[in-house]
Design an enzyme around this catalytic site. Structure first.
Site, PDB file in Angstrom:
ATOM      1  NE  ARG A  58      -3.097   0.450   3.205  1.00 20.81           N
ATOM      2  CZ  ARG A  58      -2.583   0.741   4.415  1.00 20.81           C
ATOM      3  NH1 ARG A  58      -1.951   1.880   4.615  1.00 20.81           N
ATOM      4  NH2 ARG A  58      -2.692  -0.116   5.392  1.00 20.81           N
ATOM      5  CE1 TYR A 111     -11.900  13.450 -17.295  1.00 21.61           C
ATOM      6  CE2 TYR A 111     -12.040  13.266 -14.913  1.00 21.61           C
ATOM      7  CZ  TYR A 111     -12.195  12.714 -16.168  1.00 21.61           C
ATOM      8  OH  TYR A 111     -12.638  11.428 -16.287  1.00 21.61           O
ATOM      9  CG  ASP A 183      -5.063  17.355 -15.244  1.00 19.34           C
ATOM     10  OD1 ASP A 183      -4.310  16.772 -16.058  1.00 19.34           O
ATOM     11  OD2 ASP A 183      -6.168  16.902 -14.893  1.00 19.34           O
ATOM     12  CE  LYS A 208      -8.422   9.613 -19.321  1.00 23.74           C
ATOM     13  NZ  LYS A 208      -8.734  10.924 -18.772  1.00 23.74           N
TER      14      LYS A 208
HETATM   15  C1  LIG Z   1      -9.190  11.340 -17.563  1.00 25.38           C
HETATM   16  C2  LIG Z   1      -8.717  12.582 -16.921  1.00 25.38           C
HETATM   17  C3  LIG Z   1      -8.634  12.682 -15.524  1.00 25.38           C
HETATM   18  C4  LIG Z   1      -9.069  11.563 -14.599  1.00 25.38           C
HETATM   19  O1  LIG Z   1      -8.292  10.429 -14.749  1.00 25.38           O
HETATM   20  P1  LIG Z   1      -8.790   8.923 -14.399  1.00 25.38           P
HETATM   21  O2  LIG Z   1      -7.566   8.125 -14.620  1.00 25.38           O
HETATM   22  O3  LIG Z   1      -9.922   8.619 -15.327  1.00 25.38           O
HETATM   23  O4  LIG Z   1      -9.246   8.955 -12.978  1.00 25.38           O
HETATM   24  C5  LIG Z   1      -8.146  13.872 -14.982  1.00 25.38           C
HETATM   25  N1  LIG Z   1      -7.775  14.894 -15.780  1.00 25.38           N
HETATM   26  C6  LIG Z   1      -7.856  14.833 -17.121  1.00 25.38           C
HETATM   27  C7  LIG Z   1      -7.428  16.005 -17.935  1.00 25.38           C
HETATM   28  C8  LIG Z   1      -8.333  13.690 -17.741  1.00 25.38           C
HETATM   29  O5  LIG Z   1      -8.422  13.636 -19.071  1.00 25.38           O
END
Ligand SMILES: *Cc1c(COP(=O)(O)O)cnc(C)c1O
Length: 392
Positions: A58, A111, A183, A208
């Protein structure tokens, strides 16, 4: 060799230069939950953090750690840590940094899940949330001056690819003592490095582009050691840990990150240019186009414009359905940043919970299509769009 390795080399090597058991050249997946010590003194030293090693998965794991090292090196950060998903990375970061009575300033176009943290969960903890027009630097500056613990940014944004001037806002935020979080999911360290633009922390959905194959989920946070250590501690206790198998998949995906992003950049530019001259297309949102309202900022802070774009059709949702249902080389699905092209209408995916009026207020036309260009041959993707658009 004194030269600092380039991205292509770091994609492959960074964080995993060590030799593995039996001379294996691929990192083993350590499924072990726990790690044993015959020497009680050594166990104690590792547990106290005085000696390198792992105690319990963890907290840390020998497959997960090299992934954290790879992103740390590629983003030029002091420390990095990992999470089970991108949303876990973002929520754990915000819940670590903010306490009752604090104030957070963010852009409106974050997001969808991040936006929910701002409007639903943080106010419940008595954190004041101020959401600003994404590209209105003056408004963001004015709000930060009123008091700000965290300035939260994202660039480019979803789904209309707005671009935020990270360097300008980070400099201003620091004058007022705020912590700057960015982000960087859409850009990746190949196209944009927020830490060198002044950010304190970078957050990722590794689900992504970093993984890049739509087959594993994960989240990463990189930046100032003092902050990442606090976020790691929060995650170690609350438990949104990245699994070793997912870490391996993301690490494997990242070996081709530079190569893939180069191709995403090329395809993105060619397809956006093609769409911008198509008679059935109303607007194209892509930061690489000179017609994009924030193109100058994008050019200043990005070294490539990526594979993400959106475009609206002349018409409404019926026309969107015709195009989407007839595209051959595109998965009709949520998510983005994969080797395969992914398309979807924001009114069904990212902004499904908003009313038509709320979407209009957010500048999201009902006829908008979000297009995540994969790494296929761009002539094939354009021919596919051509035949689907011809059916309208
Ligand atoms: C998909 C996404 C998230 C969230 O990510 P997950 O892995 O689906 O929890 C956060 N920020 C952006 C810009 C995203 O495209």
């Amino acid at each position: 060799m004194n030269q600092t390795p380039h991205f292509g080399t770091d994609s492959v090597w960074a964080g995993e230069e060590q030799l593995f058991a039996e001379g294996a050249i691929c990192l083993p997946v350590f499924n072990s939950v726990t790690f044993g010590y015959d020497d009680m003194n050594e166990w104690n030293e590792v547990a106290l953090g005085r000696k390198k090693g792992h105690i319990y998965s963890r907290n840390t794991n020998p497959t997960v750690r090299p992934l954290e090292e790879k992103i740390r090196i590629m983003d030029g950060g002091e420390e990095a840590t990992s999470f089970s998903t991108g949303m876990a990375a973002i929520s754990n970061t915000l819940f670590t940094l903010l306490k009752p009575g604090d104030r957070v300033v963010a852009i409106k176009d974050t997001y969808g899940g991040t936006n929910k943290i701002f409007i639903e969960f943080l106010p419940r903890l008595n954190v004041e949330v101020c959401l600003c027009d994404t590209t209105d630097c003056e408004q963001i500056e004015a709000e930060v001056k009123k008091g700000c613990t965290v300035l939260y940014l994202e660039s480019p944004t979803n789904p209309t690819l707005k671009v935020v001037d990270i360097e300008r806002l980070a400099k201003m935020a620091h004058q007022h003592g705020a912590i700057v979080v960015v982000d960087n999911t859409f850009a990746t360290p190949i196209n944009q490095r927020p830490l060198s633009l002044g950010a304190d922390l970078v957050v990722y959905s590794a689900t992504k582009y970093l993984n890049g194959h739509s087959d594993a989920m994960g989240g990463l946070v990189v930046g100032k050691k003092e902050l990442v250590d606090r976020i790691y501690h929060y995650r170690e206790i609350t438990g949104a840990t990245l699994h070793a198998q997912s870490a391996y998949m993301i690490l494997r995906g990242m070996k081709t990150l530079e190569l893939r992003i180069q191709r995403h950049n090329e395809n993105g530019m060619k397809i956006a240019t093609y769409l911008s001259t198509h008679p059935k297309v109303d607007q194209v949102f892509y930061p690489g186009l000179e017609s994009h309202p924030n193109h100058a900022v994008a050019k200043k802070q990005m070294s490539g414009f990526g594979g993400m774009m959106s475009f609206s059709l002349k018409g409404g949702f019926a026309q969107v359905a015709t195009v989407l249902e007839n595209l051959k080389f595109a998965h009709k699905a949520a998510s983005l940043g994969s080797v395969g092209t992914l398309v979807g209408p924001p009114r069904t995916t990212s902004h499904v919970e908003l009313s038509e009026q709320e979407r209009a207020n957010a500048g999201i036309p009902e006829s908008l299509i979000r297009y995540s260009a994969g790494i296929e041959n761009s002539d094939d993707l354009i021919a596919d769009l051509e035949q689907a658009l011809a059916l309208i």
